[in-house]
Design a protein around this motif. Structure first.
Motif, PDB file in Angstrom:
ATOM      1  N   UNK A 123       0.896  -1.339   0.026  1.00  0.00           N
ATOM      2  CA  UNK A 123      -0.061  -0.144  -0.053  1.00  0.00           C
ATOM      3  C   UNK A 123       0.904   1.190  -0.105  1.00  0.00           C
ATOM      4  N   UNK A 124       2.100   1.237   0.050  1.00  0.00           N
ATOM      5  CA  UNK A 124       3.186   2.125   0.171  1.00  0.00           C
ATOM      6  C   UNK A 124       2.889   3.148  -0.744  1.00  0.00           C
ATOM      7  N   UNK A 125       2.669   4.382  -0.513  1.00  0.00           N
ATOM      8  CA  UNK A 125       2.434   5.743  -1.295  1.00  0.00           C
ATOM      9  C   UNK A 125       1.315   6.068  -1.547  1.00  0.00           C
ATOM     10  N   UNK A 126       0.162   4.963  -1.007  1.00  0.00           N
ATOM     11  CA  UNK A 126      -1.174   5.515  -1.175  1.00  0.00           C
ATOM     12  C   UNK A 126      -1.490   6.616  -0.179  1.00  0.00           C
ATOM     13  N   UNK A 127      -2.202   7.662  -0.839  1.00  0.00           N
ATOM     14  CA  UNK A 127      -2.994   8.843  -0.190  1.00  0.00           C
ATOM     15  C   UNK A 127      -4.000   8.838  -0.243  1.00  0.00           C
ATOM     16  N   UNK A 128      -4.631   9.753   0.624  1.00  0.00           N
ATOM     17  CA  UNK A 128      -6.082   9.949   0.682  1.00  0.00           C
ATOM     18  C   UNK A 128      -6.351  11.736   1.004  1.00  0.00           C
ATOM     19  N   UNK A 129      -7.276  12.187   0.367  1.00  0.00           N
ATOM     20  CA  UNK A 129      -7.994  13.521   0.482  1.00  0.00           C
ATOM     21  C   UNK A 129      -9.265  13.297   1.190  1.00  0.00           C
ATOM     22  N   UNK A 130      -9.367  13.990   2.571  1.00  0.00           N
ATOM     23  CA  UNK A 130     -10.606  13.891   3.127  1.00  0.00           C
ATOM     24  C   UNK A 130     -11.235  15.361   3.131  1.00  0.00           C
ATOM     25  N   UNK A 131     -12.528  15.531   2.938  1.00  0.00           N
ATOM     26  CA  UNK A 131     -13.064  16.873   3.398  1.00  0.00           C
ATOM     27  C   UNK A 131     -14.391  16.598   3.940  1.00  0.00           C
ATOM     28  N   UNK A 132     -14.600  17.654   4.987  1.00  0.00           N
ATOM     29  CA  UNK A 132     -15.987  17.574   5.585  1.00  0.00           C
ATOM     30  C   UNK A 132     -17.052  18.667   5.369  1.00  0.00           C
ATOM     31  N   UNK A 133     -18.246  18.714   5.480  1.00  0.00           N
ATOM     32  CA  UNK A 133     -19.117  19.523   5.413  1.00  0.00           C
ATOM     33  C   UNK A 133     -19.850  19.594   6.714  1.00  0.00           C
ATOM     34  N   UNK A 167     -23.493  11.616   5.715  1.00  0.00           N
ATOM     35  CA  UNK A 167     -23.155  11.244   4.436  1.00  0.00           C
ATOM     36  C   UNK A 167     -21.787  10.937   4.171  1.00  0.00           C
ATOM     37  N   UNK A 168     -21.335   9.647   3.893  1.00  0.00           N
ATOM     38  CA  UNK A 168     -20.101   9.328   3.696  1.00  0.00           C
ATOM     39  C   UNK A 168     -19.932   8.893   1.988  1.00  0.00           C
ATOM     40  N   UNK A 169     -18.943   9.478   1.666  1.00  0.00           N
ATOM     41  CA  UNK A 169     -18.614   9.198  -0.043  1.00  0.00           C
ATOM     42  C   UNK A 169     -17.069   8.824  -0.054  1.00  0.00           C
ATOM     43  N   UNK A 170     -17.151   7.625  -0.552  1.00  0.00           N
ATOM     44  CA  UNK A 170     -15.741   7.185  -0.575  1.00  0.00           C
ATOM     45  C   UNK A 170     -15.356   6.844  -2.024  1.00  0.00           C
ATOM     46  N   UNK A 225     -22.046  16.783   8.476  1.00  0.00           N
ATOM     47  CA  UNK A 225     -23.057  16.396   7.542  1.00  0.00           C
ATOM     48  C   UNK A 225     -22.698  15.478   6.554  1.00  0.00           C
ATOM     49  N   UNK A 226     -21.439  15.566   6.039  1.00  0.00           N
ATOM     50  CA  UNK A 226     -20.733  15.067   4.706  1.00  0.00           C
ATOM     51  C   UNK A 226     -19.388  14.740   4.961  1.00  0.00           C
ATOM     52  N   UNK A 227     -18.762  13.630   4.651  1.00  0.00           N
ATOM     53  CA  UNK A 227     -17.474  13.306   4.788  1.00  0.00           C
ATOM     54  C   UNK A 227     -17.131  12.754   3.476  1.00  0.00           C
ATOM     55  N   UNK A 228     -16.158  13.396   2.537  1.00  0.00           N
ATOM     56  CA  UNK A 228     -15.668  12.692   1.346  1.00  0.00           C
ATOM     57  C   UNK A 228     -14.255  12.379   1.241  1.00  0.00           C
ATOM     58  N   UNK A 229     -14.071  11.366   1.047  1.00  0.00           N
ATOM     59  CA  UNK A 229     -12.937  10.605   1.056  1.00  0.00           C
ATOM     60  C   UNK A 229     -12.414  10.061  -0.479  1.00  0.00           C
TER      61      UNK A 229
END
Length: 135
Positions: free
Chosen positions: A69-79, A126-129, A88-92
């Motif tokens: 999994x090395x080098x994997x990244x994630x961007x997460x935003x919340x509302x 609301x969770x969007x992945x 109310x919302x988490x987008x990953x």
């Protein structure tokens, strides 16, 4: 059971200490809720905890397939919503460095959506992945 000590430092800031390791996390209220926004807010940490948990559970799940999994990244935003004030919302968006085969992609998705933090969050959020792989 893990233990933590949380201290209120004034000016809407806290300091949480992980008693086993001594590591410290500081929080501040966000600017839109009377804070200075100098540190993660408690609701930011919910999103960080969710995403970190997902990455950890993914890594555990694919380890036996000798997949990195090395080098994997994630961007997460919340509302946030205002009444009641809550997330109310988490987008990953996960970005992987490898174009895994279909079986591994399925394992990754199932692992992420079954992490303990994901399961613990309210269904009112609301969770969007999204999972992105190189072409």
């Amino acid at each position: 059971m893990n233990s933590f000590e949380i201290k209120y430092n004034g000016q809407l800031m806290t300091e949480a200490k992980h008693l086993e390791s001594g590591q410290i996390i500081r929080t501040d209220a966000p600017k839109d809720n009377h804070g200075k926004g100098e540190y993660f807010s408690p609701t930011d940490l919910v999103c960080v905890a969710l995403t970190s948990c997902m990455l950890t559970i993914i890594a555990i799940s694919i380890k036996k397939y000798d997949v990195s999994l090395r080098g994997a990244t994630a961007i997460v935003a919340k509302k946030m919503q205002s009444r009641p004030r809550m997330i109310s919302d988490i987008n990953i968006v996960f970005n992987f460095k490898e174009n895994y085969e279909s079986k591994i992609r399925t394992i990754i998705r199932r692992a992420a959506l079954n992490c303990p933090v994901y399961k613990s969050l309210s269904s009112k959020i609301n969770k969007k992945v999204e999972f992105k792989y190189p072409n």
